[in-house]
Design an enzyme around this catalytic site. Sequence first.
Site, PDB file in Angstrom:
ATOM      1  N   LYS A   1      -2.594   1.152 -38.638  1.00  0.00           N
ATOM      2  CA  LYS A   1      -1.938   0.969 -39.982  1.00  0.00           C
ATOM      3  C   LYS A   1      -0.948  -0.079 -39.860  1.00  0.00           C
ATOM      4  O   LYS A   1      -0.047   0.029 -39.233  1.00  0.00           O
ATOM      5  CB  LYS A   1      -1.178   2.453 -40.627  1.00  0.00           C
ATOM      6  CG  LYS A   1      -2.386   3.303 -40.940  1.00  0.00           C
ATOM      7  CD  LYS A   1      -1.631   4.581 -41.705  1.00  0.00           C
ATOM      8  CE  LYS A   1      -2.605   5.525 -42.034  1.00  0.00           C
ATOM      9  NZ  LYS A   1      -2.179   6.395 -43.038  1.00  0.00           N
TER      10      LYS A   1
ATOM     11  N   ALA B   1      -2.791   5.364 -33.975  1.00  0.00           N
ATOM     12  CA  ALA B   1      -2.937   6.847 -33.930  1.00  0.00           C
ATOM     13  C   ALA B   1      -4.196   7.253 -33.090  1.00  0.00           C
ATOM     14  O   ALA B   1      -5.245   6.619 -33.444  1.00  0.00           O
ATOM     15  CB  ALA B   1      -3.049   7.504 -35.190  1.00  0.00           C
TER      16      ALA B   1
ATOM     17  N   ASP C   1       3.787  13.398 -50.184  1.00  0.00           N
ATOM     18  CA  ASP C   1       2.296  13.064 -50.428  1.00  0.00           C
ATOM     19  C   ASP C   1       1.583  14.018 -49.754  1.00  0.00           C
ATOM     20  O   ASP C   1       0.420  13.510 -48.979  1.00  0.00           O
ATOM     21  CB  ASP C   1       2.194  11.536 -50.081  1.00  0.00           C
ATOM     22  CG  ASP C   1       0.752  10.986 -50.477  1.00  0.00           C
ATOM     23  OD1 ASP C   1       0.154  11.435 -51.415  1.00  0.00           O
ATOM     24  OD2 ASP C   1       0.279  10.103 -49.756  1.00  0.00           O
TER      25      ASP C   1
ATOM     26  N   GLU D   1      -6.270  18.978 -43.010  1.00  0.00           N
ATOM     27  CA  GLU D   1      -7.649  19.557 -42.595  1.00  0.00           C
ATOM     28  C   GLU D   1      -7.459  20.336 -41.376  1.00  0.00           C
ATOM     29  O   GLU D   1      -6.457  20.376 -40.770  1.00  0.00           O
ATOM     30  CB  GLU D   1      -8.202  18.062 -42.043  1.00  0.00           C
ATOM     31  CG  GLU D   1      -8.439  16.914 -43.066  1.00  0.00           C
ATOM     32  CD  GLU D   1      -9.088  15.696 -42.394  1.00  0.00           C
ATOM     33  OE1 GLU D   1      -9.594  15.760 -41.521  1.00  0.00           O
ATOM     34  OE2 GLU D   1      -8.791  14.649 -43.260  1.00  0.00           O
TER      35      GLU D   1
HETATM   36  N1  LIG Z   1      -6.145   9.802 -35.847  1.00  0.00           N
HETATM   37  C1  LIG Z   1      -7.197   9.945 -36.542  1.00  0.00           C
HETATM   38  N2  LIG Z   1      -8.335  10.187 -36.205  1.00  0.00           N
HETATM   39  C2  LIG Z   1      -9.615  10.320 -36.968  1.00  0.00           C
HETATM   40  N3  LIG Z   1      -9.532  10.288 -38.193  1.00  0.00           N
HETATM   41  C3  LIG Z   1      -8.457  10.327 -38.858  1.00  0.00           C
HETATM   42  C4  LIG Z   1      -7.068  10.052 -38.044  1.00  0.00           C
HETATM   43  N4  LIG Z   1      -6.216  10.161 -38.891  1.00  0.00           N
HETATM   44  C5  LIG Z   1      -6.704  10.097 -40.078  1.00  0.00           C
HETATM   45  N5  LIG Z   1      -7.983  10.315 -39.804  1.00  0.00           N
HETATM   46  C6  LIG Z   1      -8.815  10.394 -41.141  1.00  0.00           C
HETATM   47  O1  LIG Z   1      -8.811   9.353 -41.940  1.00  0.00           O
HETATM   48  C7  LIG Z   1      -8.369   9.530 -43.257  1.00  0.00           C
HETATM   49  C8  LIG Z   1      -7.459   8.708 -44.229  1.00  0.00           C
HETATM   50  O2  LIG Z   1      -6.437   8.581 -43.113  1.00  0.00           O
HETATM   51  P1  LIG Z   1      -5.146   8.913 -43.864  1.00  0.00           P
HETATM   52  O3  LIG Z   1      -4.881   9.939 -44.650  1.00  0.00           O
HETATM   53  O4  LIG Z   1      -3.916   8.504 -42.658  1.00  0.00           O
HETATM   54  O5  LIG Z   1      -4.937   7.593 -44.738  1.00  0.00           O
HETATM   55  P2  LIG Z   1      -4.577   7.075 -46.221  1.00  0.00           P
HETATM   56  O6  LIG Z   1      -4.921   5.628 -46.558  1.00  0.00           O
HETATM   57  O7  LIG Z   1      -3.374   7.303 -46.348  1.00  0.00           O
HETATM   58  O8  LIG Z   1      -5.490   7.920 -46.868  1.00  0.00           O
HETATM   59  P3  LIG Z   1      -5.143   8.448 -48.561  1.00  0.00           P
HETATM   60  O9  LIG Z   1      -4.705   7.511 -49.269  1.00  0.00           O
HETATM   61  O10 LIG Z   1      -6.425   9.384 -48.819  1.00  0.00           O
HETATM   62  O11 LIG Z   1      -4.087   9.611 -48.328  1.00  0.00           O
HETATM   63  C9  LIG Z   1      -8.016  11.070 -43.241  1.00  0.00           C
HETATM   64  O12 LIG Z   1      -8.210  11.715 -44.249  1.00  0.00           O
HETATM   65  C10 LIG Z   1      -8.671  11.585 -41.798  1.00  0.00           C
HETATM   66  O13 LIG Z   1      -9.801  12.522 -42.035  1.00  0.00           O
HETATM   67 MN   LIG Z   2      -2.124   8.782 -47.541  1.00  0.00          MN
END
Ligand SMILES: Nc1ncnc2c1ncn2[C@@H]1O[C@H](COP(=O)(O)OP(=O)(O)OP(=O)(O)O)[C@@H](O)[C@H]1O
Ligand SMILES: [Mn+2]
Length: 403
Positions: free
Chosen positions: A69, A160, A229, A234
């Site tokens: 990110k 991550a 948030d 999961e």
């Molecule tokens: N370290 C990881 N390894 C594998 N999959 C991951 C990992 N971190 C997150 N994910 C998957 O990726 C998805 C998106 O990650 P995350 O929620 O951090 O992003 P986001 O952009 O904030 O998403 P949202 O807007 O839906 O909250 C998560 O729902 C999860 O299933």
């Molecule tokens: Mn998010």
Amino acid sequence: MDFRENATLWDNFHLSISQDELYGARDPTVNRLLQYMTTLPISHISQKEGGTQIKLTIEFIDGGRALFKPMRHPREQQTLKNQFYFTDFERHNAEIAAFHLDRLLGFRRAVPTMGRTVNITRELYMLAKGDLLKTFFFSPEKNHCFHGKCSPDMLEGSFAVFLPGDTEVPRVRWRHPWRRSYSRRRKAQWEEDNEYCKSVKETHPYSEGRRLLDIVDMSILDFLMGNMDRHHYETIKMFGNNSAPLHLDHGRGFGKAFHDEVSILAPLYQCCVLRHSTLASLLRFHTGPERLSSAMLTSMASDPLQPVLWPPHLAALDRRLNIVLQRTSIEEQRGEPSQVRGGQAAAACTEVAARPRASSNAGFEGPFPQRPPNLHLCQSSTRQGCHGAALPRRTHTRAATIL
Ligand SMILES: Nc1ncnc2c1ncn2[C@@H]1O[C@H](COP(=O)(O)OP(=O)(O)OP(=O)(O)O)[C@@H](O)[C@H]1O
Ligand SMILES: [Mn+2]
């Protein structure tokens, strides 16, 4: 560096994932893996679908993978006053700090995350393909730009460690019972209903096993970093319902250093249950010798992007830790429950001796340095649970339980 030798670190991490935690308390793999990732060459990048903000799947030359990110804002930029929690920007440093906080609290449910600076041209643009390539552009200075950031400046981001693939090790996605409404007008039921936890406690999977205690743990983690948030969470399917939820997605933590959003603790003060080992961790940082802020500083000192947190966020951790203990009223007997900001009344508490119960605590039994002679547990003089009433001293209607 011999990449073949280190390649097993990824496997070791995946093999360490258990029903109770992502890695063991004394397992050296996580620190090694984080250290290893700081210089490991990247071989492929692709955009990760889903979610609202840009993220990349990073593949390293040895086949290891991480979720990247990018930095969007400087560390000291606060969440804007009129910004809703669900439109707040995400912070890469919050992802890093959340991992350290989760580990220090003894949960070990957050994915190992570190910070790293990448060269936009060499490490991203050169590896980008297809639609992702179209997101790059040139600045008037003829520098490469990626989502508003232009080289030759290097771009900071959080890395991550990837969980095992969703097809090999499927996960279950759950709606969080204390999810906020994600509407500018509506409130969620739990915000208006003092009895809300009663219905949660009667609902699968919160009606049995560890899950409700896990939700309380998660609310403490979120409150300490100010993360509002938490809409879903999961679990790993093969471990069944009595397994730890994963602590994922903390990009919206550490946004407001001078405001403590006590409503994040609703699972704690509405349900009045707390895992004994969590209480032990909180007390350890409360009684010292080391405060949470200083433990965080030490833990994050090895991150390449240190200082990871703007200092006011560190101060906020110590302040909020006290608030959590006040909500559980571990600290000392007080006549009046303190008011939660916004007019909501706090949980009130009375004296009950702590009775740790090993069964519900399996796998998370932390050291309990000094058992306080009396724990003041959350209870209420009304029949509305721990929430919602100003209480006289020492009433004994319902004691919340330390499990
Ligand atoms: N370290 C990881 N390894 C594998 N999959 C991951 C990992 N971190 C997150 N994910 C998957 O990726 C998805 C998106 O990650 P995350 O929620 O951090 O992003 P986001 O952009 O904030 O998403 P949202 O807007 O839906 O909250 C998560 O729902 C999860 O299933
Ligand atoms: Mn998010």
